[in-house]
Design a protein around this motif. Structure first.
Motif, PDB file in Angstrom:
ATOM      1  N   LEU A   2      59.523  42.983  60.924  1.00 23.64           N
ATOM      2  CA  LEU A   2      59.462  41.900  61.917  1.00 23.64           C
ATOM      3  C   LEU A   2      60.833  41.268  62.164  1.00 23.64           C
ATOM      4  CD1 LEU A   2      56.248  39.920  60.823  1.00 23.64           C
ATOM      5  CD2 LEU A   2      56.621  40.955  63.069  1.00 23.64           C
ATOM      6  N   ALA A  46      59.330  31.595  65.332  1.00 19.43           N
ATOM      7  CA  ALA A  46      58.560  32.528  64.491  1.00 19.43           C
ATOM      8  C   ALA A  46      58.934  32.331  63.021  1.00 19.43           C
ATOM      9  CB  ALA A  46      58.824  33.972  64.929  1.00 19.43           C
ATOM     10  N   GLN A  47      60.246  32.200  62.755  1.00 21.37           N
ATOM     11  CA  GLN A  47      60.686  32.040  61.363  1.00 21.37           C
ATOM     12  C   GLN A  47      60.147  30.731  60.771  1.00 21.37           C
ATOM     13  OE1 GLN A  47      62.626  34.304  59.317  1.00 21.37           O
ATOM     14  NE2 GLN A  47      61.630  32.874  57.915  1.00 21.37           N
ATOM     15  N   HIS A  88      62.753  33.324  68.264  1.00 22.96           N
ATOM     16  CA  HIS A  88      62.913  33.877  66.918  1.00 22.96           C
ATOM     17  C   HIS A  88      62.840  32.753  65.881  1.00 22.96           C
ATOM     18  CE1 HIS A  88      64.401  36.739  63.890  1.00 22.96           C
ATOM     19  NE2 HIS A  88      64.975  35.661  63.381  1.00 22.96           N
ATOM     20  N   LEU A 124      54.003  37.843  66.607  1.00 23.09           N
ATOM     21  CA  LEU A 124      55.233  37.430  65.923  1.00 23.09           C
ATOM     22  C   LEU A 124      56.392  38.365  66.254  1.00 23.09           C
ATOM     23  CD1 LEU A 124      54.384  36.309  62.281  1.00 23.09           C
ATOM     24  CD2 LEU A 124      55.091  34.889  64.200  1.00 23.09           C
ATOM     25  N   SER A 155      59.859  37.281  67.572  1.00 23.56           N
ATOM     26  CA  SER A 155      61.030  37.567  66.751  1.00 23.56           C
ATOM     27  C   SER A 155      62.096  38.318  67.561  1.00 23.56           C
ATOM     28  CB  SER A 155      60.606  38.389  65.532  1.00 23.56           C
ATOM     29  OG  SER A 155      61.721  38.692  64.751  1.00 23.56           O
ATOM     30  N   ARG A 156      61.635  39.180  68.493  1.00 21.52           N
ATOM     31  CA  ARG A 156      62.581  39.945  69.315  1.00 21.52           C
ATOM     32  C   ARG A 156      62.912  39.239  70.626  1.00 21.52           C
ATOM     33  NH1 ARG A 156      60.094  46.062  68.581  1.00 21.52           N
ATOM     34  NH2 ARG A 156      60.730  46.307  66.416  1.00 21.52           N
ATOM     35  N   LEU A 204      61.997  39.062  60.035  1.00 22.80           N
ATOM     36  CA  LEU A 204      61.822  37.687  59.557  1.00 22.80           C
ATOM     37  C   LEU A 204      61.969  37.663  58.029  1.00 22.80           C
ATOM     38  CD1 LEU A 204      58.749  36.739  61.787  1.00 22.80           C
ATOM     39  CD2 LEU A 204      61.130  36.007  62.114  1.00 22.80           C
TER      40      LEU A 204
END
Ligand code: BYC
Length: 341
Positions: free
Chosen positions: A256, A200-201, A197, A186, A190-191, A258
């Motif tokens: 993270l 992932a969210q 990103h 993740l 996320s990066r 997030l």
């Protein structure tokens, strides 16, 4: 045969009752002293039944839990990610085996438990009735689902029943590796690009609430907690562990980059823990009743895998029989496979 007089029969019943009471007392004393109960020890029938119920549900969760992630093995974005995911899914099969073996020490065969699962007479965790829609779901399962599992399972390493507690020690070590791989996956998304990103969210948004439901109903609706805690099968209540999990996740989500999809999460100074928003228990009950998004699919796939594996079980049984019949061998495990090829 000598006839038993009425007096002797009464005396015999009294002796039997006294022996039962002594065994029950020894069991209670062992639990109170935090000793382990082992398979040959006397135990109340209800303790045995409760362990079989929980351990079977746990074992079934491990093997059904292979499905949502296995869905992504063939589509993993790199060889490295594919190798990691395959190893993780194999670990889950192994966890199922440890747990079915531990349940066998209570006098229930793996076959019997699988039959009950396939007939819909035993449960598996609600969490595995949700779909894995994107690659990020593999990360969210590792971070949140395995994270919730560890929070719940570390205290089970101190469960009063020895074989279950010992199985949990190894399982927890592997689960903590699983949780880290999900977190790392993740973090990479996320990066990554804005689209990664967002992916992932979105996965965290979908898996957060079902992960909180993994801990079971709220304490005031938990039918088994009080007795299971008195027997030290469970060491903490469902709500205690759920809140502990929220506390663990809040700083990890921040690291993270997030957001947890709950605007009501906030630090409670008095408790020294986080408060969180209302869980939709209607959704949980619907999933338990079989009406979750993937219940039918999961059970159908499990039954199909079992049927398709029949030849492997038959071959293993034939191999074991052949070795058992051979003079001078003490069973299938004593000889390498090539010896009979
Ligand atoms: N889902 O009185 P309660 C994994 C049922 S796999 C479905 O609080 P208890 C992984 C409960 O069975 C992780 N059913 O029960 C694998 C009971 O129904 P019955 C699996 C649930 O037992 C692959 C009723 O609701 N972990 O880590 O005191 C990939 C009332 O509940 C659920 C375990 O199984 C649920 N979420 O407490 C990745 C841990 N929750 O039986 C990861 C071991 C409750 O009366 N189990 N129910 O029909 C436990 O610790 C406890 O059994 C629970 C529930 C905390 C789950």
């Amino acid at each position: 045969m000598t006839a038993v007089t009425a007096e002797e029969a009464t005396q015999g019943a009294a002796d039997g009752a006294a022996a039962d009471a002594a065994r029950a007392e020894a069991f209670d004393a062992a639990v109170a002293a935090d000793d382990r109960i082992e398979p040959r020890d006397w135990m109340p029938d209800a303790y045995r039944a409760s362990l079989v119920r929980q351990m079977a549900q746990h074992a079934h969760s491990e093997i059904i839990g292979m499905q949502p992630e296995a869905n992504w093995i063939s589509r993993a974005p790199s060889l490295r990610r594919k190798a990691i995911l395959m190893a993780k899914v194999q670990d889950e099969a192994g966890h199922g085996l440890y747990l079915y073996s531990a349940a066998e020490t209570l006098g229930t065969s793996r076959e019997e438990l699988l039959d009950k699962l396939h007939a819909g007479r035993q449960r598996y965790s609600s969490i595995f009735n949700y779909p894995t829609l994107t690659w990020a779901d593999v990360g969210a399962i590792g971070w949140l689902v395995d994270g919730a599992a560890i929070t719940n399972q570390v205290p089970l390493c101190r469960c009063s029943y020895g074989p279950y507690a010992r199985a949990m020690v190894r399982i927890c070590k592997e689960e903590s590796f699983h949780q880290r791989q999900g977190y790392e996956l993740l973090l990479a998304l996320s990066r990554g690009t804005p689209a990664q990103h967002e992916m992932a969210q979105d996965a965290v948004n979908r898996w957060w609430w079902p992960s909180l439901m993994m801990f079971g109903p709220p304490d005031d609706a938990s039918a088994h907690s009080a007795q299971s805690m008195a027997w030290k099968i469970k060491r903490h209540s469902n709500d205690e562990l759920r809140r502990r999990f929220v506390d663990i996740c809040v700083p990890q989500a921040e690291a993270l980059g997030l957001t947890l999809p709950d605007p009501d999460i906030r630090w409670n100074e008095e408790l020294g823990q986080h408060d969180y928003g209302a869980i939709d228990w209607t959704e949980f009950q619907e999933v338990l009743k079989g009406n979750g998004p993937c219940n039918e699919e999961r059970l159908a796939q499990r039954r199909r895998a079992h049927e398709e594996g029949a030849w492997v079980r038959d071959a293993a049984a034939a191999y074991a029989d052949r070795h058992a019949e051979r003079p001078g061998t003490s069973g299938a495990a004593a000889e390498p496979v090539e010896a009979t090829a």
